[in-house]
Motif scaffolding. Structure first.
Motif, PDB file in Angstrom:
ATOM      1  N   GLU A 304       3.734  -9.287 -50.772  1.00 17.45           N
ATOM      2  CA  GLU A 304       3.961  -7.885 -51.086  1.00 17.45           C
ATOM      3  C   GLU A 304       4.840  -7.207 -50.044  1.00 17.45           C
ATOM      4  OE1 GLU A 304       0.740  -9.597 -53.186  1.00 17.45           O
ATOM      5  OE2 GLU A 304       1.005  -9.425 -51.002  1.00 17.45           O
ATOM      6  N   MET A 305       4.587  -7.493 -48.768  1.00 16.06           N
ATOM      7  CA  MET A 305       5.391  -6.887 -47.714  1.00 16.06           C
ATOM      8  C   MET A 305       6.823  -7.445 -47.734  1.00 16.06           C
ATOM      9  SD  MET A 305       3.683  -4.560 -46.184  1.00 16.06           S
ATOM     10  CE  MET A 305       2.990  -4.207 -47.802  1.00 16.06           C
ATOM     11  N   LYS A 306       6.955  -8.726 -48.025  1.00 17.03           N
ATOM     12  CA  LYS A 306       8.290  -9.311 -48.132  1.00 17.03           C
ATOM     13  C   LYS A 306       9.077  -8.658 -49.262  1.00 17.03           C
ATOM     14  CE  LYS A 306       6.904 -13.911 -46.435  1.00 17.03           C
ATOM     15  NZ  LYS A 306       6.750 -15.337 -46.802  1.00 17.03           N
ATOM     16  N   GLN A 307       8.435  -8.494 -50.408  1.00 15.45           N
ATOM     17  CA  GLN A 307       9.119  -7.875 -51.548  1.00 15.45           C
ATOM     18  C   GLN A 307       9.559  -6.451 -51.216  1.00 15.45           C
ATOM     19  OE1 GLN A 307       6.018  -8.376 -54.496  1.00 15.45           O
ATOM     20  NE2 GLN A 307       7.040 -10.158 -55.414  1.00 15.45           N
ATOM     21  N   ALA A 308       8.699  -5.719 -50.533  1.00 13.75           N
ATOM     22  CA  ALA A 308       9.033  -4.339 -50.188  1.00 13.75           C
ATOM     23  C   ALA A 308      10.192  -4.270 -49.194  1.00 13.75           C
ATOM     24  CB  ALA A 308       7.803  -3.635 -49.617  1.00 13.75           C
ATOM     25  N   LEU A 309      10.240  -5.199 -48.240  1.00 11.25           N
ATOM     26  CA  LEU A 309      11.346  -5.217 -47.281  1.00 11.25           C
ATOM     27  C   LEU A 309      12.666  -5.533 -47.970  1.00 11.25           C
ATOM     28  CD1 LEU A 309       9.714  -6.981 -44.195  1.00 11.25           C
ATOM     29  CD2 LEU A 309      10.703  -4.681 -44.230  1.00 11.25           C
ATOM     30  N   VAL A 310      12.653  -6.520 -48.870  1.00 12.15           N
ATOM     31  CA  VAL A 310      13.882  -6.881 -49.586  1.00 12.15           C
ATOM     32  C   VAL A 310      14.326  -5.734 -50.490  1.00 12.15           C
ATOM     33  CG1 VAL A 310      14.847  -8.440 -51.313  1.00 12.15           C
ATOM     34  CG2 VAL A 310      13.497  -9.358 -49.432  1.00 12.15           C
ATOM     35  N   ALA A 311      13.371  -5.015 -51.082  1.00 12.78           N
ATOM     36  CA  ALA A 311      13.736  -3.870 -51.922  1.00 12.78           C
ATOM     37  C   ALA A 311      14.417  -2.781 -51.103  1.00 12.78           C
ATOM     38  CB  ALA A 311      12.486  -3.321 -52.611  1.00 12.78           C
ATOM     39  N   ALA A 312      13.966  -2.603 -49.853  1.00 10.40           N
ATOM     40  CA  ALA A 312      14.540  -1.558 -48.998  1.00 10.40           C
ATOM     41  C   ALA A 312      15.830  -2.003 -48.320  1.00 10.40           C
ATOM     42  CB  ALA A 312      13.524  -1.132 -47.944  1.00 10.40           C
ATOM     43  N   VAL A 317      17.609 -11.615 -45.491  1.00 11.61           N
ATOM     44  CA  VAL A 317      16.903 -12.858 -45.771  1.00 11.61           C
ATOM     45  C   VAL A 317      15.694 -12.914 -44.848  1.00 11.61           C
ATOM     46  CG1 VAL A 317      17.016 -15.376 -45.718  1.00 11.61           C
ATOM     47  CG2 VAL A 317      18.988 -14.062 -46.514  1.00 11.61           C
ATOM     48  N   LEU A 318      14.527 -13.175 -45.422  1.00 15.57           N
ATOM     49  CA  LEU A 318      13.298 -13.235 -44.648  1.00 15.57           C
ATOM     50  C   LEU A 318      12.910 -14.695 -44.447  1.00 15.57           C
ATOM     51  CD1 LEU A 318      11.312 -10.481 -46.606  1.00 15.57           C
ATOM     52  CD2 LEU A 318      12.943 -10.179 -44.732  1.00 15.57           C
ATOM     53  N   VAL A 319      12.692 -15.081 -43.199  1.00 11.60           N
ATOM     54  CA  VAL A 319      12.348 -16.461 -42.873  1.00 11.60           C
ATOM     55  C   VAL A 319      10.970 -16.486 -42.223  1.00 11.60           C
ATOM     56  CG1 VAL A 319      13.023 -18.568 -41.670  1.00 11.60           C
ATOM     57  CG2 VAL A 319      14.790 -16.998 -42.518  1.00 11.60           C
ATOM     58  N   ALA A 333       9.353 -20.559 -45.158  1.00  9.32           N
ATOM     59  CA  ALA A 333       9.323 -19.880 -46.450  1.00  9.32           C
ATOM     60  C   ALA A 333      10.434 -18.842 -46.434  1.00  9.32           C
ATOM     61  CB  ALA A 333       7.972 -19.218 -46.691  1.00  9.32           C
ATOM     62  N   VAL A 334      11.420 -18.995 -47.290  1.00 14.14           N
ATOM     63  CA  VAL A 334      12.586 -18.116 -47.310  1.00 14.14           C
ATOM     64  C   VAL A 334      12.489 -17.176 -48.512  1.00 14.14           C
ATOM     65  CG1 VAL A 334      15.099 -18.011 -47.457  1.00 14.14           C
ATOM     66  CG2 VAL A 334      13.994 -19.853 -46.162  1.00 14.14           C
ATOM     67  N   THR A 335      12.655 -15.889 -48.236  1.00 14.85           N
ATOM     68  CA  THR A 335      12.613 -14.867 -49.279  1.00 14.85           C
ATOM     69  C   THR A 335      13.890 -14.039 -49.213  1.00 14.85           C
ATOM     70  OG1 THR A 335      10.202 -14.726 -49.138  1.00 14.85           O
ATOM     71  CG2 THR A 335      11.335 -12.885 -50.191  1.00 14.85           C
ATOM     72  N   SER A 336      14.458 -13.765 -50.367  1.00 17.37           N
ATOM     73  CA  SER A 336      15.658 -12.926 -50.455  1.00 17.37           C
ATOM     74  C   SER A 336      15.618 -12.188 -51.779  1.00 17.37           C
ATOM     75  CB  SER A 336      16.922 -13.786 -50.363  1.00 17.37           C
ATOM     76  OG  SER A 336      17.042 -14.620 -51.503  1.00 17.37           O
ATOM     77  N   ALA A 337      16.702 -11.507 -52.106  1.00 15.97           N
ATOM     78  CA  ALA A 337      16.771 -10.780 -53.379  1.00 15.97           C
ATOM     79  C   ALA A 337      16.707 -11.721 -54.570  1.00 15.97           C
ATOM     80  CB  ALA A 337      18.034  -9.942 -53.431  1.00 15.97           C
ATOM     81  N   THR A 338      17.038 -12.983 -54.363  1.00  9.37           N
ATOM     82  CA  THR A 338      17.078 -13.947 -55.467  1.00  9.37           C
ATOM     83  C   THR A 338      16.079 -15.085 -55.312  1.00  9.37           C
ATOM     84  OG1 THR A 338      18.846 -15.195 -54.359  1.00  9.37           O
ATOM     85  CG2 THR A 338      19.513 -13.464 -55.899  1.00  9.37           C
ATOM     86  N   ARG A 339      15.250 -15.035 -54.282  1.00  4.83           N
ATOM     87  CA  ARG A 339      14.343 -16.153 -54.021  1.00  4.83           C
ATOM     88  C   ARG A 339      13.096 -15.633 -53.316  1.00  4.83           C
ATOM     89  NH1 ARG A 339      16.005 -21.147 -49.913  1.00  4.83           N
ATOM     90  NH2 ARG A 339      13.998 -22.254 -49.921  1.00  4.83           N
TER      91      ARG A 339
END
Length: 526
Positions: A304-312, A317-319, A333-339
């Motif tokens: 949830e926090m990762k999604q909120a950071l990418v939205a803002a 890219v979150l690693v 674990a890599v999180t971005s606007a598309t992953r």
């Protein structure tokens, strides 16, 4: 064996390539350009040698996130000495133990810790105590004398110690060779290139006209904070430090905007949540366009926090890094606007395996199952002065040496790892490791307490909160017990809550029943 990387050689080579006006360290209005950083660390390295320290001597650092922390670390590498991290929340007995355990030759400390350090002059008469004071001995060391490179032969075996919570008893120092530490840095998905030699490295630094500006929001005295900052410095980049004081997400974002920060280091939701709250409270206030990477290690970072950071911050890219003091790069674990990746799931590192806890069989690379997370190749060398603990954590299986820090994971059919947790009673609170056994023993010494079990319960802010379940005698007073604990333990180890029961839950063997204690706390059975 890979290339024999040495951070002293890397820092020397990098300093010769970067433009002279590029900052190495920035904190508020204080800017230390690369030439000044290079000369100060060369002088400090010479001063350490002149003070009688031999190659391999342990140099302990007791400081907050200040430029001097980085200077001392860099100088230690250049002088072929091993830096030792000291938690600035420690009490005098805790620091004294660490000095004895590491056999430190020198302790450099910020003046604010003078009262905590002072008793060491009697208990450790051979330990050189040096205040990090611009107007004193330290100031003379970094400002006077020869600032040229030392011109000494170094080795990939040179290294440093990372003191970690471990699983039982007192903290232990994990020994890292520089060559292994650099190899794990280059395995990170955030690494833009992988040089194979010092010449390759020099060419990459020369070609990199826009290196990262990294901001370690986490403490430098944590392994991830200092080693990640060092990784940017050896690439010719800049370390941006927050002003001294409690963490403030608004100040962090102000600093990102002011200094065009490209990468931030945090510790899970403890940092991510207030960042999200600030960004949502005042959308559009901060220019975060330069920011490219936010990385985290050491604590849960929720989906949830990762999604909120990418939205803002859509371009970020979150690693999320799964690692330990004993072995880095266990998973990512890599999180971005598309992953994105669910909370607690990781892609295994290139040398990461699962090992069956019962048979010590290494599971096949595509074999689903549950086991200890382990890795081979570039790992820590062992625990300083503790061959028994080293043998328990670092094991040779089928001709390969594995580091097995103690975390369990399950591999799914798609190859991803789901972190289950640590098999021992270690509580990770706000990125700090707290040994239940240590707090239990301190509680048993407190007035009115007859027995204790310490557990960690889920906490939205800290990941886990330290809670004590205790048995007491007549006349017990919680305020008096807490006062006694403060003399023995750092503040982050103190129980957030103390639950009094008539009888502590124990197994027939007499061992603490931690699951029953957890049920008491969460179910209100007391």
């Amino acid at each position: 064996m890979g290339y024999p990387w040495n951070f002293g050689d890397l820092l020397d080579a990098t300093a010769a390539q970067v433009p002279p006006d590029r900052p190495a360290i920035v904190q508020g209005d204080r800017v230390i350009a690369w030439p000044a950083f290079d000369q100060a660390t060369n002088r400090l390295a010479r001063a350490m040698i002149a003070a009688g320290l031999e190659p391999g001597a342990r140099v302990a650092i007791l400081a907050r996130n200040v430029p001097e922390y980085i200077e001392i670390s860099a100088a230690s590498f250049k002088a072929r000495m091993a830096s030792v991290n000291v938690n600035y929340r420690y009490t005098t007995p805790e620091i004294a133990h660490l000095m004895s355990d590491s056999q430190a030759a020198m302790l450099l400390y910020q003046p604010e810790f003078a009262a905590v350090v002072a008793p060491l002059a009697d208990s450790h008469p051979d330990l050189q105590l040096v205040a990090i004071d611009a107007g004193g001995r330290y100031g003379d060391w970094v400002s006077q004398g020869d600032g040229a490179p030392l011109g000494i032969a170094r080795s990939g075996d040179d290294g440093y110690l990372i003191y970690t919570g471990g699983t039982t008893g007192k903290p232990k120092g994990v020994v890292w060779r520089a060559a292994d530490a650099r190899t794990t840095q280059l395995e990170s998905p955030a690494a833009s290139s992988v040089p194979q030699s010092l010449d390759d490295h020099i060419a990459a630094v020369r070609a990199n006209t826009a290196p990262h500006r990294v901001l370690p929001a986490c403490p430098l005295m944590h392994g991830a904070g200092m080693t990640s900052s060092l990784a940017e410095l050896v690439n010719g980049g800049t370390v941006v430090l927050l002003p001294d004081g409690p963490f403030d997400a608004g100040v962090l974002l102000d600093t990102v905007q002011q200094h065009r920060v490209t990468r931030i280091l945090i510790v899970g939701d403890v940092f991510a949540r207030p960042m999200v709250e600030a960004l949502q409270r005042e959308p559009g206030r901060w220019d975060t366009s330069p920011l490219r990477i936010i990385s985290s290690a050491g604590l849960m970072w929720s989906r949830e926090m990762k999604q909120a950071l990418v939205a803002a911050i859509p371009q970020v890219v979150l690693v999320d890094i799964l690692g330990a003091s004993e072995a880095s790069g266990l998973g990512y674990a890599v999180t971005s606007a598309t992953r994105e990746t669910p909370t607690g799931w990781f892609e295994p590192g290139p040398r990461t395996v699962l090992i069956d806890p019962e048979t010590l069989r290494v599971l096949g690379p595509d074999e689903p199952g549950t086991g200890w997370i382990a890795r081979h190749g570039a790992v820590g060398s062992g625990y300083f002065g503790d061959p028994e603990k080293t043998a328990a954590t670092y094991r040779e299986i089928d001709g390969l040496r594995y580091a097995i820090p103690g975390d369990l994971a399950a591999r799914d059919t798609d190859g991803r790892l789901r972190l289950i947790g640590r098999g021992s009673q270690v509580i990770n609170t706000g990125g700090e490791k707290v040994f239940a056994e240590e707090v239990e023993e301190a509680l048993k010494r407190a007035p009115g307490v007859t027995d204790a079990i310490v557990i960690g319960i889920p906490d939205e802010t800290w990941g886990k909160a330290v809670v004590a379940v205790i048995a007491v005698r007549e006349g017990y007073d919680e305020a008096a017990a807490r006062l006694a604990l403060q003399a023995d333990l750092a503040r982050y180890k103190l129980p957030k809550r103390i639950v009094v029961v008539d009888t502590l839950p124990r197994h027939p063997s007499g061992k603490s029943d931690y699951r029953a204690a957890l049920d008491i706390v969460l179910g209100g059975a007391a």
